[in-house]
Design an enzyme around this catalytic site. Structure first.
Site, PDB file in Angstrom:
ATOM      1  N   CYS A  17       0.831  -1.195   0.000  1.00 35.17           N
ATOM      2  CA  CYS A  17       0.000   0.000   0.000  1.00 35.17           C
ATOM      3  C   CYS A  17       0.867   1.247   0.000  1.00 35.17           C
ATOM      4  CB  CYS A  17      -0.910   0.007   1.235  1.00 35.17           C
ATOM      5  SG  CYS A  17      -1.884  -1.499   1.438  1.00 35.17           S
ATOM      6  N   ILE A  28      -4.334  -7.627  -0.585  1.00 31.50           N
ATOM      7  CA  ILE A  28      -3.612  -8.891  -0.698  1.00 31.50           C
ATOM      8  C   ILE A  28      -4.182  -9.931   0.266  1.00 31.50           C
ATOM      9  CG2 ILE A  28      -1.361 -10.024  -0.509  1.00 31.50           C
ATOM     10  CD1 ILE A  28      -1.499  -8.061  -2.826  1.00 31.50           C
ATOM     11  N   SER A  72      10.915 -12.634  -5.102  1.00 27.14           N
ATOM     12  CA  SER A  72      12.153 -12.323  -5.811  1.00 27.14           C
ATOM     13  C   SER A  72      13.340 -12.971  -5.104  1.00 27.14           C
ATOM     14  CB  SER A  72      12.374 -10.809  -5.876  1.00 27.14           C
ATOM     15  OG  SER A  72      12.903 -10.323  -4.650  1.00 27.14           O
ATOM     16  N   GLY A  73      14.474 -13.010  -5.788  1.00 32.37           N
ATOM     17  CA  GLY A  73      15.702 -13.557  -5.212  1.00 32.37           C
ATOM     18  C   GLY A  73      16.634 -12.494  -4.675  1.00 32.37           C
ATOM     19  N   ASN A  85       1.741  -0.056   5.441  1.00 37.69           N
ATOM     20  CA  ASN A  85       2.215  -0.464   4.125  1.00 37.69           C
ATOM     21  C   ASN A  85       3.123  -1.663   4.314  1.00 37.69           C
ATOM     22  OD1 ASN A  85       3.332  -0.670   1.522  1.00 37.69           O
ATOM     23  ND2 ASN A  85       4.840   0.924   1.914  1.00 37.69           N
ATOM     24  N   GLY A  86       2.720  -2.837   3.823  1.00 37.33           N
ATOM     25  CA  GLY A  86       3.587  -3.996   3.926  1.00 37.33           C
ATOM     26  C   GLY A  86       2.841  -5.260   4.279  1.00 37.33           C
ATOM     27  N   ARG A 141      -4.768   1.434  -0.735  1.00 35.49           N
ATOM     28  CA  ARG A 141      -4.690  -0.005  -0.502  1.00 35.49           C
ATOM     29  C   ARG A 141      -4.569  -0.832  -1.777  1.00 35.49           C
ATOM     30  NH1 ARG A 141      -8.992  -4.423   1.920  1.00 35.49           N
ATOM     31  NH2 ARG A 141      -7.411  -5.945   2.537  1.00 35.49           N
ATOM     32  N   LEU A 142      -3.585  -1.736  -1.759  1.00 33.92           N
ATOM     33  CA  LEU A 142      -3.493  -2.838  -2.714  1.00 33.92           C
ATOM     34  C   LEU A 142      -3.879  -4.085  -1.938  1.00 33.92           C
ATOM     35  CD1 LEU A 142      -2.603  -3.849  -5.563  1.00 33.92           C
ATOM     36  CD2 LEU A 142      -0.332  -4.222  -4.594  1.00 33.92           C
TER      37      LEU A 142
END
Length: 631
Positions: free
Chosen positions: A2, A53, A361-362, A75-76, A50-51
């Site tokens: 977010c 999830i 991700s790596g 956010n997170g 807001r995204l």
């Protein structure tokens, strides 16, 4: 994932303006296109984008405790929120959602400022406690999620997830920080806690901020890497590494939306995909970016892993005609940012977002296991430094460094000038030189006499020196890994991924940067991370690679590292030649006062004619020119 923002009345000298907060918060709508929310009282306005999830229907923010006296914007992700819910419920707290956000308000009620130490995840959040009249802001340990803040002349603190939000506020100063060009042309970014702007700051990774009306704000660290109590034996490392990695991946697979992974074809992303395939029943969704230039293209290796684990794989080729994004980079990063892999990172996020909303991700493997070539070079040079007294090194190697010609065009073993220069320095100065986009002697030539006078002796190395003084170890490899975590990782890698992913409304999770995994990995012996292996040469990340042999083909594990880079040197001699020339020699650049104009022209000519490879330096200049155009 977010975006958050807020305006806090430190001294109640100015009334809060709800419409202003709503307007500036919408500048980061890309971070949260699914919802927005606000809270206001006489002291504070809180804003959220807001995204969605987790808990798609119940996670609206700001979110409150039972009686509405505590509000949070977040956010997170808190990956261990379910175990915390159980603990807090047992302590008498009542939950009304299934969102990890609600854990934060109840944890604040139960543990106060120490609550942040209980969270395992990536986050920035702001808590307003009406009863205590306190604003508490925290940033995660590694700095995966950003937080910018500025104090206005009217006595208000403005904070947000992106710089552009603060710059939209009419009372936030746009004055540039005098040292920002020196920092940028050394690091390729502006290191925390600074920004390009004199009066705007970043809350540092692993720090909190506490504010009470009428009092000065204070920031405090709550986490740092510590020296290992005991180093792990080779057998202990190999026996536990996969279990530790699998745990870090497993807790990041929780989502109520489609989830996938970036797959570059390198060791780290391949490791993440292999663990995901072990942990989930459905095929892993993977995506990759490739290049037409073979020496930069890893897509065939990504396809090998995709085939091995039967993933749902998509790929996209980036070529010289796919650089329209260059002019958008300043809008995405808001300050000069010179990592050229920001372009393919944006494209791979754009590609991933077509099929998933969360991607693993790596990122972090090279930093925590010693995977960069500069790590190996530093250890080799440090052995020479330790063998020869400082006064002799400075005399001998300093003279050789001045006399030996610069030979960008020559094979790497013949490019000894920088090695001689490095050996004349102490290890922090030498490491600063190895990570610099332009070394100190190159910056001396680049900058004008006027700007050198303005700097008044300031050098970008001051940031590294300060962190080195706080390092928990004098082990040469551990020291520079610590410096990477404090500077390069947060200022470059995580900044790049956060802005590129959020610009595409995509959440990216990095299992290798789980703080518990990093604390464990810091106990791996340096000689097990970088080791000379018969038939394979000197290997970085050797302990990591060895543990992964049952899961990843050795041709991928032990091939030379390519990195996620762009063929910019070639493009600057062909398709981008005119764009580069027009940008670097633009009026904004020439009139800025920063540069020795004759040297700018010389660099362009030498690179164009193939006499020198100034590709990395010219990319910095191109990115800086894009920033200056907006000032």
């Amino acid at each position: 994932m977010c975006g958050i923002a807020g305006i806090f009345n430190l001294y109640r000298t100015a009334p809060l303006q709800p419409e202003l907060l709503k307007t500036i918060n919408r500048r980061q709508s890309h971070r949260g296109p699914d919802d927005e929310g606000y809270y206001f009282d006489s002291y504070i306005g809180l804003a959220h984008r807001r995204l969605s999830i987790i808990d798609l229907s119940g996670g609206h923010q700001p979110l409150f405790n039972e009686d509405g006296s505590i509000a949070v914007v977040f956010n997170g992700e808190i990956y261990n929120f379910q175990s915390l819910v159980a603990e807090l419920t047992q302590a008498g707290h009542v939950f009304s959602t299934y969102s990890d956000t609600e854990v934060i308000v109840h944890a604040w009620e139960e543990w106060g400022e120490k609550a942040v130490t209980r969270f395992r995840g990536m986050f920035t959040f702001a808590i307003w406690d009406t009863n205590r009249r306190q604003l508490f802001i925290a940033r995660d340990r590694l700095g995966k999620k950003p937080l910018f803040y500025s104090q206005t002349a009217q006595g208000q603190l403005v904070f947000a997830s992106e710089l552009k939000v603060l710059l939209e506020h009419p009372e936030v100063s746009h004055a540039l920080r005098p040292e920002m060009a020196e920092d940028f042309f050394m690091y390729g970014y502006i290191p925390d806690p600074y920004t390009a702007y004199q009066h705007i700051y970043k809350l540092e990774a692993g720090h909190t901020m506490l504010l009470t009306p009428g009092e000065q704000l204070r920031t405090s660290p709550y986490w740092d890497l510590s020296a290992p109590e005991n180093y792990l034996s080779w057998e202990q490392t190999q026996g536990a590494l996969i279990e530790q990695l699998e745990d870090a991946v497993k807790i990041r697979l929780m989502a109520d939306v489609p989830l996938g992974a970036f797959l570059s074809g390198g060791v780290d992303s391949s490791a993440i995909v292999s663990m995901m395939a072990r942990l989930q029943n459905n095929p892993v969704n993977t995506c990759a970016i490739g290049f037409n230039e073979a020496e930069f293209d890893e897509s065939e290796y990504a396809l090998q892993i995709a085939n091995q684990y039967s993933t749902n794989h998509i790929a996209h080729i980036v070529d010289a005609d796919d650089v329209s994004l260059i002019k958008q980079l300043n809008d995405i990063y808001d300050e000069p940012f010179a990592d050229s892999s920001a372009l393919p990172t944006y494209r791979v996020c754009q590609l991933a977002r077509k099929s998933v909303k969360v991607a693993l991700s790596g990122d972090g493997g090279d930093e925590i296991f010693g995977g960069y070539r500069r790590h190996r070079m530093h250890l080799a040079e440090q052995r020479v430094r330790q063998a020869i007294p400082s006064r002799f090194r400075k005399t001998i190697f300093g003279s050789l460094g001045r006399l030996y010609p610069k030979a960008d065009w020559a094979p790497r073993p013949l490019r000894a000038k920088t090695t001689f220069q490095s050996l004349a320095l102490n290890q922090v100065e030498a490491y600063a030189s190895s990570i610099s986009k332009l070394r100190v002697d190159e910056r001396e030539q680049l900058f004008s006499t006027q700007y050198h006078q303005q700097l008044n002796g300031y050098n970008g190395i001051d940031q590294l020196t300060q962190h080195a003084n706080n390092a928990p170890t004098d082990d040469p490899l551990k020291l520079i890994q610590y410096l990477d975590i404090k500077t390069w990782l947060v200022g470059d890698i995580l900044t790049k991924v956060d802005r590129a992913s959020m610009a595409n409304s995509l959440e990216v999770r990095a299992p290798l940067l789980d703080h518990e995994f990093i604390e464990w990995a810091f106990s791996v012996r340096s000689q097990d991370n970088i080791q000379s292996v018969q038939g394979k040469g000197v290997q970085g990340k050797y302990a990591f690679k060895k543990a992964l042999e049952p899961y990843i083909n050795q041709d991928i594990l032990y091939r030379p590292k390519m990195g996620f880079s762009m063929p910019i040197s070639q493009w600057f001699r062909t398709s981008l030649k005119q764009t580069l020339h027009d940008s670097v020699l633009s009026t904004n650049m020439l009139d800025s006062g920063y540069f020795n104009v004759d040297h700018l022209k010389k660099m362009l000519q030498e690179h164009s004619e193939g006499y020198r490879d100034h590709g990395a330096s010219l990319w910095c200049l191109l990115m800086f020119s894009q920033f200056m155009m907006k000032q």
